[in-house]
Every structure is written in C-alpha cells, then in structure tokens.
Design a protein around this motif. Sequence first.
Motif, PDB file in Angstrom:
ATOM      1  N   GLN A  37       2.224  38.266  30.310  1.00 56.26           N
ATOM      2  CA  GLN A  37       3.105  37.383  29.537  1.00 56.26           C
ATOM      3  C   GLN A  37       3.573  36.232  30.422  1.00 56.26           C
ATOM      4  OE1 GLN A  37       5.717  40.776  28.363  1.00 56.26           O
ATOM      5  NE2 GLN A  37       5.422  39.976  26.268  1.00 56.26           N
ATOM      6  N   LEU A  38       3.264  35.020  30.007  1.00 56.23           N
ATOM      7  CA  LEU A  38       3.642  33.818  30.754  1.00 56.23           C
ATOM      8  C   LEU A  38       4.867  33.171  30.125  1.00 56.23           C
ATOM      9  CD1 LEU A  38       0.131  32.206  31.381  1.00 56.23           C
ATOM     10  CD2 LEU A  38       1.461  33.668  32.924  1.00 56.23           C
ATOM     11  N   PRO A  39       5.667  32.442  30.923  1.00 57.07           N
ATOM     12  CA  PRO A  39       6.856  31.779  30.378  1.00 57.07           C
ATOM     13  C   PRO A  39       6.498  30.526  29.581  1.00 57.07           C
ATOM     14  CG  PRO A  39       6.608  31.236  32.689  1.00 57.07           C
ATOM     15  CD  PRO A  39       5.528  32.235  32.369  1.00 57.07           C
ATOM     16  N   ALA A  40       7.447  30.017  28.807  1.00 57.74           N
ATOM     17  CA  ALA A  40       7.231  28.795  28.029  1.00 57.74           C
ATOM     18  C   ALA A  40       7.176  27.570  28.923  1.00 57.74           C
ATOM     19  CB  ALA A  40       8.339  28.645  26.987  1.00 57.74           C
ATOM     20  N   ALA A  41       7.838  27.637  30.075  1.00 59.65           N
ATOM     21  CA  ALA A  41       7.810  26.533  31.045  1.00 59.65           C
ATOM     22  C   ALA A  41       7.525  27.120  32.417  1.00 59.65           C
ATOM     23  CB  ALA A  41       9.138  25.783  31.045  1.00 59.65           C
ATOM     24  N   GLY A  42       6.865  26.350  33.247  1.00 61.56           N
ATOM     25  CA  GLY A  42       6.558  26.812  34.593  1.00 61.56           C
ATOM     26  C   GLY A  42       5.419  27.808  34.644  1.00 61.56           C
ATOM     27  N   GLU A  43       4.374  27.582  33.851  1.00 60.35           N
ATOM     28  CA  GLU A  43       3.233  28.502  33.828  1.00 60.35           C
ATOM     29  C   GLU A  43       2.550  28.579  35.190  1.00 60.35           C
ATOM     30  OE1 GLU A  43       0.888  26.654  30.879  1.00 60.35           O
ATOM     31  OE2 GLU A  43       1.960  27.522  29.176  1.00 60.35           O
ATOM     32  N   GLU A  44       2.383  27.436  35.839  1.00 59.59           N
ATOM     33  CA  GLU A  44       1.690  27.414  37.128  1.00 59.59           C
ATOM     34  C   GLU A  44       2.463  28.214  38.178  1.00 59.59           C
ATOM     35  OE1 GLU A  44      -1.209  26.735  39.914  1.00 59.59           O
ATOM     36  OE2 GLU A  44      -1.266  26.362  37.747  1.00 59.59           O
ATOM     37  N   ALA A  45       3.779  28.065  38.191  1.00 59.87           N
ATOM     38  CA  ALA A  45       4.596  28.821  39.147  1.00 59.87           C
ATOM     39  C   ALA A  45       4.480  30.327  38.886  1.00 59.87           C
ATOM     40  CB  ALA A  45       6.050  28.370  39.055  1.00 59.87           C
ATOM     41  N   ALA A  46       4.441  30.716  37.618  1.00 61.61           N
ATOM     42  CA  ALA A  46       4.307  32.135  37.275  1.00 61.61           C
ATOM     43  C   ALA A  46       2.958  32.672  37.737  1.00 61.61           C
ATOM     44  CB  ALA A  46       4.483  32.325  35.776  1.00 61.61           C
ATOM     45  N   LEU A  47       1.899  31.883  37.577  1.00 63.41           N
ATOM     46  CA  LEU A  47       0.571  32.323  38.001  1.00 63.41           C
ATOM     47  C   LEU A  47       0.479  32.402  39.523  1.00 63.41           C
ATOM     48  CD1 LEU A  47      -1.677  30.386  35.466  1.00 63.41           C
ATOM     49  CD2 LEU A  47      -1.264  32.857  35.555  1.00 63.41           C
TER      50      LEU A  47
END
Length: 301
Positions: free
Chosen positions: A245-255
């Motif tokens: 599950q990825l966030p709505a903002a900051g996808e790259e940081a989550a990955l």
Amino acid sequence: MPAAVRGAERQAVKPRAKRPPSPSKSAKGAAAVAPSKLHAAQGVGLSPVVALAGTAAIVVLGVTIALATGNRGANLASSMNAGFDNRLAQAGFRVNAVHLQGASKAAEADILAATGLRQGQPIFGLDLAAVRASVEHVGWVKSAKVVRLLPDTLVVAVEERRMLAVWQHAGHSQVVDAEGNVVPEADPGRFAGLPLVVGEGADKAAGEILPAIASRPRLAQRVEAAVRVDDRRWDLRLKDGGLIQLPAAGEEAALIRLDQLDDKSRILELGFARIDLRDPEMVAVRPRASTGAPALVADGV
C-alpha cells in the motif's frame, strides 16, 4: 458653285466661317463625362455619351451574370482542375505505391485504411494536409508527414505512440500510451507483456508509477498489477497474493523505504500478506498466517 452677278467683275465668293461652339454647351459636355472616359472614347472614335453608356451596360451585365450563376464559377474551375489532374494521371502521374515509414506491423493496416488512397487516382489531386490529418486520427499515431514522390509514390512517415500499459476498468481492457491516451485499435491480448493497471484514473496516473516500479527490478518482477484506489493512491498487487500500500503523496519516498527494508531483511521474499507504506514514519507489515495486529517497523529499519 455660287453664281456671279452679270456685267460686274467676277468675284470669288468666300464660304461663311462656322460659328464657334457655345461656352455653355462645352461646359455641359465636360461635366457629363469624366476626362479619362472622353480620352478613351476619342481614341476609338466614339462620342463620350456612347462610351459612358457602353461602360454602364458592361457593369450591369457582369453583375447580372454573377448573381445568376452563384457558385457555378467555382464549380467550373473545380471541374477544369479535375480534368487537368486526369490528363496528368493518364500521363503516369497517379498513385501506384504507398510507402509507410515508422509504422509497426500491428499498425500498418489501420494507417493504410485511414489514408483513403486507392491505386490509380491522380497524385496531383490529393489533399496532403487532409491525408495527414486522417492518419493522425489513428490511435497508434502521434504525428505524421505525407510527401508526394513523383511520378507515382506517396510516402507516409509516422511517429507511433509508445504503448505503456493495459488498463482494466469497468470490465473492459484497453491499451494506453505514455500520456494515458487509449489506443482503440490495439488488441490488449497482443500486449500481454505490458504492465497491468486497474481502476478509475489509472490510465492517466500510470505514467508516473510504472517507471518508478520498472526502475526496481526486484519489485517489478513481483508486481502483478498496480491498482488505483479512489483515484488518489496506488496499491501494488503482487503475484504471490501480497499487497503493498503506497501513500497518496510521496510515493517515491515510500518506495525508497521499501528498498532499504528489502536490502536489510529481504522483505519481498518473506511473503507478507500486506506491507503498508502509507505512514511516512513507519512501515506496517502483516504476515499471511497471522490474524492479529500487524507488526510495526519504525522508519523502515
């Protein structure tokens, strides 16, 4: 000849001098016609009055013909051009071949059909701008150029759209390009190698998430589909049934946090049911067999 008086000396009789024209009449004639008309009339031996009347008659006749014919003049010119094109076609200037450049095998038939060309038609009578516009309406095509190669060949050079993904939505599957445009002519069954995106809005948002996944080979080989949730964020559905599950903002940081966690503990190989990256401060994971609360991993360590 005038007669002589008898018994007197013979005298010659002089003719009477003509009376000069009246000033009032000369002024009236000058006012009636323009000087240029007078000169033109004198040049051909016509009186000013006759020349003026003739000019007026020609103008009236031209207006009458124009009103009576309407568009017939344009139609006549078009017919003459068509006849000229046919003469040139008989001399060999007709469409005999069409060369496609930049088109894939899958797109060739659709592009050729869009040109509307037929063998033997006059090559000079073609509207190249119209042919180009028709080709650019084909979903495969991003841009096109059309060139006459005399005497009998037309070159159609196209730049095709880059196919990005297969989009599943409302029970239908369609191929989309890198800008999220649907390519209606593309058969999804022939593009099984493309990534799968699912849900409303996934077509337009795929251009951002898919390159981020593709740049991570260990993740990319495990992802079955990217699912758009509420047209705000992504869930990555894995081939083993797991979910990231990825966030709505900051996808790259989550990955990036996921990369760090996978480098240390090979989390992608452990077969978790869910890896929740929505909280930027921690990662929550749920094992497959567990029915309790998910485990928390602070700051991705």
